[in-house]
Design a protein around this motif. Structure first.
Motif, PDB file in Angstrom:
ATOM      1  N   GLU A  31    -126.828  71.202  -9.847  1.00 20.59           N
ATOM      2  CA  GLU A  31    -127.551  69.993 -10.211  1.00 20.59           C
ATOM      3  C   GLU A  31    -129.026  70.090  -9.843  1.00 20.59           C
ATOM      4  O   GLU A  31    -129.377  70.600  -8.765  1.00 20.59           O
ATOM      5  N   SER A  33    -131.853  67.460  -9.223  1.00 23.01           N
ATOM      6  CA  SER A  33    -132.070  66.023  -9.035  1.00 23.01           C
ATOM      7  C   SER A  33    -133.290  65.558  -9.820  1.00 23.01           C
ATOM      8  O   SER A  33    -134.336  66.209  -9.837  1.00 23.01           O
ATOM      9  N   GLU A  38    -127.012  64.389 -16.053  1.00 20.32           N
ATOM     10  CA  GLU A  38    -126.022  63.869 -15.112  1.00 20.32           C
ATOM     11  C   GLU A  38    -124.712  64.611 -15.318  1.00 20.32           C
ATOM     12  O   GLU A  38    -124.246  64.762 -16.453  1.00 20.32           O
ATOM     13  N   THR A  39    -124.123  65.069 -14.218  1.00 25.16           N
ATOM     14  CA  THR A  39    -122.836  65.743 -14.285  1.00 25.16           C
ATOM     15  C   THR A  39    -121.852  65.011 -13.389  1.00 25.16           C
ATOM     16  O   THR A  39    -122.158  64.730 -12.221  1.00 25.16           O
TER      17      THR A  39
END
Length: 861
Positions: A31, A33, A38-39
């Motif tokens: 990820e 930020s 979005e996961t």
């Protein structure tokens, strides 16, 4: 009341602090930020049914009676020893009801399945959208393209079928297979939400050497490294987009070590690969001994803000195979032999359905054993395992799914193998742990055309990579980069040679009796023989010229098989990852000082006392506090095993030993001390006492410092041991241990698979404790199944589960499972499973023997 007070006190005394969670890649990336991507975990809240169900694909199908489960999930819990076709094969259904959040409005939303075993069909709101063949590689479902909108209810149904099927790899029926097709959605599923302008998934993009983020290296030295980054971007917006691909290479402290930026425009629907060259000065290089990792941040910036972005963990390193000069890393000869293990991915009870934490623990245990290379057998393994090998520093040989099967005349099967090869390269190409590919089918007689096309597929997908195959296979000698063979085969080729499987020595391929195959439950003597045999086999991998790279032992962990009633017991750890003596024989080959006494000082123990010693010149054995024996570590002048076992002949006699406690009343003087000596100093020491009587139980978490994550699927092995008053494990104890749990955890498995109660073997009884979806305190209690005035006292241990780092999408929560519900998910119920006829069995095993005779020269000569 006294018993209750004991449990409470024990639980409080044993309460353990929560440790830091590991972070793993999800849907192919880590990820970033604030990137706009979005996961979410899509693992929780699936409805499950074992068997076929008419109309289960339909959106309005009534699944309220189905069990609610969390992924990773196995179709059926199985005994710790479940070989010989005892595992379920057939159809199973999964259904998940969910609603996309309003915050995903305008996003492109996809589902990412890491793997589903066998042939699977996916339905979205009753509509068939994807059929996927094979159980080891990922695939994606574009929910947005199917009209699934934010704020609307949706149901995804998955039919998973792990039945024998010769139309796709591996192809071989389980009853003739050396491993097992454990079924289910046994790896993670993620929901990824991106901008319409985004970085693609490499397999979904389906472009040769394209898709996603592709990192390659030019010249790499300690002074400078040339890094090439290709970022594949697609514009699925209805309008053209102008944007910048920003690439930052950050060190482990977050500082930017190098960067690049490229601005381009894409028309609506257009896709392009953006190539960037980065020069990194004074790089921290990746090596197994020092696995330094950078974070490569890839961002898509449009209109002054990030609309998509991902992180790829990379290790700056360049591998070269220089013929008779062997392996070079980062322009320098690699001095160490690559000596490691093979690894199947199954685990006791849960089959292949291991959480990411357990894959990491597996890697950690292998690293601690001194392993520096792992050949995955015989398929690509969980992405989290690759992540762990990147972090811990172990090379990996990645193999395409296949084992002793080639359907003559079938033109479709080879094409599916080629597709698997391309998929595995696209998935794993950026891992610094990747040493080379194994694109051929293991121990299989295939035609020259296949051998060359498999190699071509790898080289097209990752130019400059290396591939290995067996010397006896068609087309390998003249075309492949590394030859699978033995040290003697260096005389047959100028190419580097690696032994893919060493150490196994069965009497034949029907009985499978072998010194190397020793169940931990058989006790001391079989384990000593296995360990000494392993040491001899290990030695054959050492001392050869640089052209010989090393080898991988068959096998790291005990595992299940289809074609034999016994599991493969040749692991240096059992199916719960409990070590055998051979684990310490392996571990002692490192330079770090250590000693391990492979002797339990029981009435039945050997007269010889074997000590495994690492980093020592000699070993001193002190018996009963007064007798001292010293032996050199006898290393071979021309190579061989770095630290041979030290065997003190006739050093133990029970009748002599018993005089000390019986006649002299000095039982506390009965012990062995082994001291490892280097440079005239004691550098390692171990004391071992015989266990007296079984007085109590003790519990310990076998979690390698990792917390239990409250995601409904993570589990931790807890080991119950029978001990005496001083804490010595009673290896000869015969008890059945009954476990119970309170709080936010549940025990995996029940009595029908021998999980709970669990029989003590070699002093211990493991249990698996799974989290719920709520973080909180868990208290596990262990007691003897049948208690009496003089039976071992119970024990308890308490710890905290922690909240997951990743957000999750689910609408249903698994309830606490009753004993009856737990049994319904275990092997042994329902109609009897079909057994092979004598003729079928003989035909299958003759084929195995033929293939093993051709390719399986594993035994020590």
């Amino acid at each position: 009341m006294k018993f209750l007070k004991f449990l409470v006190a024990a639980a409080m005394a044993a309460a353990l602090p929560a440790a830091a969670q590991k972070t793993f890649s999800a849907a192919g990336f880590y990820e970033l930020s604030g990137s706009g991507r979005e996961t979410y975990s899509f693992n929780a809240g699936w409805r499950y049914f074992k068997g076929d169900a008419a109309d289960a694909a339909q959106a309005d199908f009534n699944d309220e009676s189905w069990e609610v489960v969390c992924l990773p999930h196995t179709v059926e819990l199985a005994p710790a020893e479940a070989s010989g076709g005892r595992t379920y094969q057939g159809v199973a259904w999964y259904r998940k009801h969910f609603t996309l959040g309003k915050d995903l409005e305008g996003k492109k939303v996809s589902l990412y399945f890491e793997a589903v075993m066998g042939r699977c069909k996916v339905y979205v709101n009753g509509k068939p959208v994807r059929e996927h063949l094979g159980g080891y590689l990922p695939f994606c479902i574009d929910l947005t393209g199917l009209g699934v909108a934010a704020g609307e209810r949706c149901v995804v149904a998955v039919m998973a079928d792990n039945s024998n099927d010769k139309t796709y790899p591996p192809g071989k029926p389980q009853y003739a297979l050396d491993f097992t097709y454990h079924g289910g959605i046994y790896r993670d599923v993620y929901l990824a939400a991106t901008s319409p302008l985004h970085i693609t998934d490499p397999n979904h993009a389906d472009r040769v050497a394209g898709g996603g983020v592709f990192v390659q290296y030019g010249d790499v030295t300690r002074r400078q490294a040339a890094v090439s980054v290709a970022t594949d971007v697609v514009n699925e917006d209805s309008r053209p987009q102008r944007f910048t691909v920003e690439t930052l290479l950050r060190d482990e402290n977050g500082a930017v070590a190098a960067k690049a930026a490229t601005t381009i425009s894409l028309k609506a629907g257009e896709q392009r690969q953006v190539r960037q060259a980065i020069s990194l000065k004074n790089p921290r290089l990746w090596l197994p001994e020092a696995p330094y990792l950078y974070s490569l941040q890839s961002s898509i910036v449009a209109g002054g803000k990030a609309v998509d972005g991902v992180v790829t963990r990379v290790g700056v390193r360049k591998v070269e195979m220089r013929g008779r000069d062997g392996l070079y890393i980062n322009g320098e000869p690699y001095a160490e032999k690559l000596i490691g293990v093979n690894r199947h991915q199954d685990y006791a009870y849960v089959g292949n359905a291991m959480p990411n934490s357990q894959h990491w623990r597996d890697a950690k245990k292998l690293k601690e054993a001194g392993v520096n290379v792992i050949r995955v057998a015989h398929y690509p393994q969980d992405p989290s395992f690759m992540d762990a090998c990147d972090e811990l520093g172990m090379f990996v040989i990645v193999a395409t799914p296949g084992w002793q099967f080639w359907p003559k005349g079938d033109t479709v099967f080879p094409q599916r193998v080629y597709a698997d090869i391309r998929s595995m390269v696209r998935r794993d190409r950026n891992h610094p742990c990747l040493l080379m590919w194994e694109p051929i089918l293991n121990e299989t007689q295939f035609p020259l055309d296949f051998s060359l096309k498999a190699l071509q597929a790898v080289r097209e997908e990752q130019p400059g990579c290396f591939s290995a195959a067996d010397l006896k296979s068609s087309g390998v000698r003249d075309n492949y980069d590394v030859i699978y063979g033995w040290p003697k085969d260096t005389a047959e080729t100028d190419k580097p040679v690696f032994t893919r499987e060493f150490g196994d020595n069965p009497d034949d391929w029907y009985a499978h009796n072998a010194i190397h195959r020793a169940s931990r439950s058989w006790g001391e003597r079989p384990q000593v023989l296995q360990a000494l045999h392993l040491a001899k086999s290990y030695g054959e991998m050492c001392g050869a010229p640089r052209q010989f790279l090393g080898g991988a032992m068959w096998h790291s962990f005990d595992h299940q098989r289809g074609y034999h009633p016994d599991p493969f017991w040749g692991g240096f750890m059992d199916a719960f990852r409990q070590p055998k003596y051979s684990y310490y024989a392996y571990k002692s080959q490192q330079k770090e000082p250590m000693v391990f006494i492979a002797h339990e000082i029981t009435p039945f123990s050997d007269a010889d006392v074997t000590v495994f010693a690492g980093g020592c010149d000699s070993v001193r054995l002190i018996r009963y506090g007064r007798d001292t024996l010293t032996q050199k570590v006898e290393r071979h002048p021309n190579g061989g095993i770095p630290n041979p076992p030290v065997v003190f002949r006739d050093a133990y006699n029970f009748y002599d030993m018993r005089l000390i406690p019986y006649v002299r009343k000095k039982w506390e003087e009965v012990y062995f001390i082994a001291e490892g000596i280097a440079g005239g100093k004691v550098v390692a020491r171990e004391k071992k006492m015989p266990s007296r009587r079984s007085t109590r139980l003790q519990l310990r978490l076998d979690n390698e410092g990792q917390p239990l994550t409250a995601d409904g699927a993570d589990f931790i092995p807890v080991i119950a041991e029978v001990i005496d008053d001083l804490g010595n494990v009673r290896r000869l104890a015969k008890e059945d241990i009954l476990f119970s749990v309170e709080g936010e955890g549940e025990i995996i498995g029940g009595s029908s698979i021998g999980a709970n109660p669990r029989a003590v073997e070699f002093g211990s009884a493991p249990v698996l404790v799974r989290s719920t979806l709520t973080p909180g305190k868990i208290t596990l209690t262990a007691r003897a199944l049948l208690e009496g005035e003089n039976t071992p006292k119970p024990a308890a241990i308490a710890w905290e589960s922690v909240a997951p780092k990743m957000k999750a999408v689910y609408s249903e929560t698994p309830g606490k499972r009753t004993a009856a519900a737990a049994r319904s998910g275990e092997a042994g119920g329902g109609a009897p499973r079909r057994q092979l006829t004598d003729e079928e069995r003989q035909r299958a095993l003759l084929e195995v023997e033929r293939q093993q005779t051709t390719f399986g020269e594993k035994f020590v000569k």
